[in-house]
Design a protein around this motif. Structure first.
Motif, PDB file in Angstrom:
ATOM      1  N   THR A   1       0.832  -1.208   0.000  1.00 20.01           N
ATOM      2  CA  THR A   1       0.000   0.000   0.000  1.00 20.01           C
ATOM      3  C   THR A   1       0.863   1.254   0.000  1.00 20.01           C
ATOM      4  O   THR A   1       0.586   2.208  -0.743  1.00 20.01           O
ATOM      5  N   ALA A   2       1.912   1.255   0.806  1.00 24.05           N
ATOM      6  CA  ALA A   2       2.804   2.414   0.869  1.00 24.05           C
ATOM      7  C   ALA A   2       3.508   2.635  -0.470  1.00 24.05           C
ATOM      8  O   ALA A   2       3.617   3.778  -0.943  1.00 24.05           O
ATOM      9  N   VAL A   3       3.951   1.556  -1.091  1.00 19.79           N
ATOM     10  CA  VAL A   3       4.628   1.682  -2.390  1.00 19.79           C
ATOM     11  C   VAL A   3       3.642   2.205  -3.436  1.00 19.79           C
ATOM     12  O   VAL A   3       3.980   3.094  -4.226  1.00 19.79           O
ATOM     13  N   ALA A   4       2.426   1.675  -3.426  1.00 23.51           N
ATOM     14  CA  ALA A   4       1.413   2.140  -4.381  1.00 23.51           C
ATOM     15  C   ALA A   4       1.104   3.621  -4.182  1.00 23.51           C
ATOM     16  O   ALA A   4       0.852   4.347  -5.146  1.00 23.51           O
ATOM     17  N   ALA A   5       1.176   4.087  -2.930  1.00 18.02           N
ATOM     18  CA  ALA A   5       0.935   5.504  -2.621  1.00 18.02           C
ATOM     19  C   ALA A   5       2.197   6.349  -2.795  1.00 18.02           C
ATOM     20  O   ALA A   5       2.179   7.557  -2.536  1.00 18.02           O
ATOM     21  N   ARG A   6       3.289   5.692  -3.197  1.00 20.47           N
ATOM     22  CA  ARG A   6       4.578   6.357  -3.396  1.00 20.47           C
ATOM     23  C   ARG A   6       5.106   6.974  -2.100  1.00 20.47           C
ATOM     24  O   ARG A   6       5.735   8.018  -2.091  1.00 20.47           O
ATOM     25  N   ASP A   7       4.845   6.287  -1.002  1.00 20.88           N
ATOM     26  CA  ASP A   7       5.257   6.731   0.333  1.00 20.88           C
ATOM     27  C   ASP A   7       6.416   5.857   0.804  1.00 20.88           C
ATOM     28  O   ASP A   7       6.228   4.862   1.500  1.00 20.88           O
ATOM     29  N   SER A   8       7.611   6.240   0.422  1.00 22.39           N
ATOM     30  CA  SER A   8       8.786   5.427   0.747  1.00 22.39           C
ATOM     31  C   SER A   8       9.068   5.404   2.243  1.00 22.39           C
ATOM     32  O   SER A   8       9.570   4.401   2.765  1.00 22.39           O
ATOM     33  N   ALA A   9       8.733   6.472   2.961  1.00 23.89           N
ATOM     34  CA  ALA A   9       8.959   6.495   4.408  1.00 23.89           C
ATOM     35  C   ALA A   9       8.080   5.461   5.111  1.00 23.89           C
ATOM     36  O   ALA A   9       8.537   4.751   6.010  1.00 23.89           O
ATOM     37  N   ALA A  10       6.824   5.358   4.721  1.00 24.34           N
ATOM     38  CA  ALA A  10       5.929   4.355   5.315  1.00 24.34           C
ATOM     39  C   ALA A  10       6.397   2.952   4.956  1.00 24.34           C
ATOM     40  O   ALA A  10       6.368   2.046   5.794  1.00 24.34           O
ATOM     41  N   ALA A  11       6.838   2.753   3.726  1.00 21.81           N
ATOM     42  CA  ALA A  11       7.363   1.450   3.318  1.00 21.81           C
ATOM     43  C   ALA A  11       8.588   1.093   4.150  1.00 21.81           C
ATOM     44  O   ALA A  11       8.738  -0.056   4.588  1.00 21.81           O
ATOM     45  N   CYS A  12       9.447   2.061   4.396  1.00 16.87           N
ATOM     46  CA  CYS A  12      10.639   1.864   5.212  1.00 16.87           C
ATOM     47  C   CYS A  12      10.244   1.427   6.621  1.00 16.87           C
ATOM     48  O   CYS A  12      10.795   0.464   7.164  1.00 16.87           O
TER      49      CYS A  12
ATOM     50  N   GLY B   1      14.467   6.571  -0.520  1.00 17.79           N
ATOM     51  CA  GLY B   1      13.402   7.052  -1.401  1.00 17.79           C
ATOM     52  C   GLY B   1      13.400   6.339  -2.745  1.00 17.79           C
ATOM     53  O   GLY B   1      12.892   6.861  -3.731  1.00 17.79           O
ATOM     54  N   ASP B   2      13.936   5.136  -2.782  1.00 21.10           N
ATOM     55  CA  ASP B   2      14.067   4.356  -4.011  1.00 21.10           C
ATOM     56  C   ASP B   2      12.795   3.554  -4.275  1.00 21.10           C
ATOM     57  O   ASP B   2      12.716   2.361  -3.980  1.00 21.10           O
ATOM     58  N   LEU B   3      11.800   4.208  -4.838  1.00 25.17           N
ATOM     59  CA  LEU B   3      10.526   3.547  -5.098  1.00 25.17           C
ATOM     60  C   LEU B   3      10.662   2.432  -6.129  1.00 25.17           C
ATOM     61  O   LEU B   3      10.001   1.399  -6.009  1.00 25.17           O
ATOM     62  N   GLU B   4      11.509   2.621  -7.132  1.00 29.66           N
ATOM     63  CA  GLU B   4      11.698   1.558  -8.124  1.00 29.66           C
ATOM     64  C   GLU B   4      12.260   0.296  -7.479  1.00 29.66           C
ATOM     65  O   GLU B   4      11.860  -0.824  -7.818  1.00 29.66           O
ATOM     66  N   GLY B   5      13.210   0.473  -6.561  1.00 31.34           N
ATOM     67  CA  GLY B   5      13.760  -0.671  -5.841  1.00 31.34           C
ATOM     68  C   GLY B   5      12.695  -1.374  -5.019  1.00 31.34           C
ATOM     69  O   GLY B   5      12.639  -2.610  -4.979  1.00 31.34           O
ATOM     70  N   LEU B   6      11.847  -0.596  -4.377  1.00 34.46           N
ATOM     71  CA  LEU B   6      10.757  -1.176  -3.598  1.00 34.46           C
ATOM     72  C   LEU B   6       9.793  -1.950  -4.494  1.00 34.46           C
ATOM     73  O   LEU B   6       9.415  -3.080  -4.183  1.00 34.46           O
ATOM     74  N   VAL B   7       9.416  -1.330  -5.603  1.00 28.45           N
ATOM     75  CA  VAL B   7       8.486  -1.984  -6.531  1.00 28.45           C
ATOM     76  C   VAL B   7       9.074  -3.297  -7.032  1.00 28.45           C
ATOM     77  O   VAL B   7       8.383  -4.317  -7.091  1.00 28.45           O
ATOM     78  N   SER B   8      10.352  -3.284  -7.362  1.00 31.86           N
ATOM     79  CA  SER B   8      10.971  -4.491  -7.927  1.00 31.86           C
ATOM     80  C   SER B   8      11.039  -5.640  -6.929  1.00 31.86           C
ATOM     81  O   SER B   8      11.138  -6.800  -7.331  1.00 31.86           O
ATOM     82  N   ASP B   9      10.951  -5.344  -5.638  1.00 40.61           N
ATOM     83  CA  ASP B   9      11.034  -6.392  -4.624  1.00 40.61           C
ATOM     84  C   ASP B   9       9.671  -6.891  -4.143  1.00 40.61           C
ATOM     85  O   ASP B   9       9.606  -7.837  -3.360  1.00 40.61           O
ATOM     86  N   LEU B  10       8.582  -6.285  -4.588  1.00 45.08           N
ATOM     87  CA  LEU B  10       7.262  -6.656  -4.075  1.00 45.08           C
ATOM     88  C   LEU B  10       6.883  -8.104  -4.368  1.00 45.08           C
ATOM     89  O   LEU B  10       6.359  -8.804  -3.493  1.00 45.08           O
TER      90      LEU B  10
END
Length: 145
Positions: A63-74, A106-115
């Protein structure tokens, strides 16, 4: 071990977690210690909580990644890392650490690639833990699984 339960963790992640770079899905020494220290019933109860919590954290990361919220994902990845490593879930903990660091940068692409890997490892880890602790009888020997 087969390919699904064994994978190389990059050296940077391994050093930060204090684990070997070539690690497996579960650390049986951790599981044995948990079982010896807490007893089977307590471990089974905690495992149920871990199952629920790891799914919740995974969904929150998505959800955080979809919202582009890297801090919440962290934040969520950090919490998942801690609970995974408590249960000896080496690969899930290492991936959560990697995602935590990506979120910090703040690496959203990295987060997306690991989902997708996060979803797969969450399911595999939960299944492996269930197998380890599903042995009948009053004792559990994680080393025998």
């Amino acid at each position: 071990m087969n390919e699904k339960t064994e994978k190389n963790v990059d050296d940077e992640t391994a050093m930060a977690l204090g684990t070997p770079a070539d690690t497996s899905l579960l650390d049986f020494a951790v599981l044995t210690r948990l079982n010896d220290d807490l007893g089977r019933e307590s471990v089974l109860e905690l495992m149920g909580l871990f199952r629920t919590e790891s799914e919740r954290r995974r969904h929150r990361i998505e959800t955080a990644v979809a919202a582009r919220d890297s801090a919440a994902a962290c934040h969520e990845a950090h919490a998942l890392k801690g609970s995974a490593l408590t249960f000896g879930a080496c690969l899930l903990g290492a991936l959560a650490f990697k995602m935590e660091q990506a979120g910090r940068r703040g690496d959203l692409e990295g987060l997306v690639s690991d989902l997708s890997e996060l979803a797969r490892l969450t399911v595999e880890t939960q299944a492996a833990l269930s197998r380890v602790f599903s042995a009948s009888g009053d004792h559990c020997d994680p080393e025998s699984s």
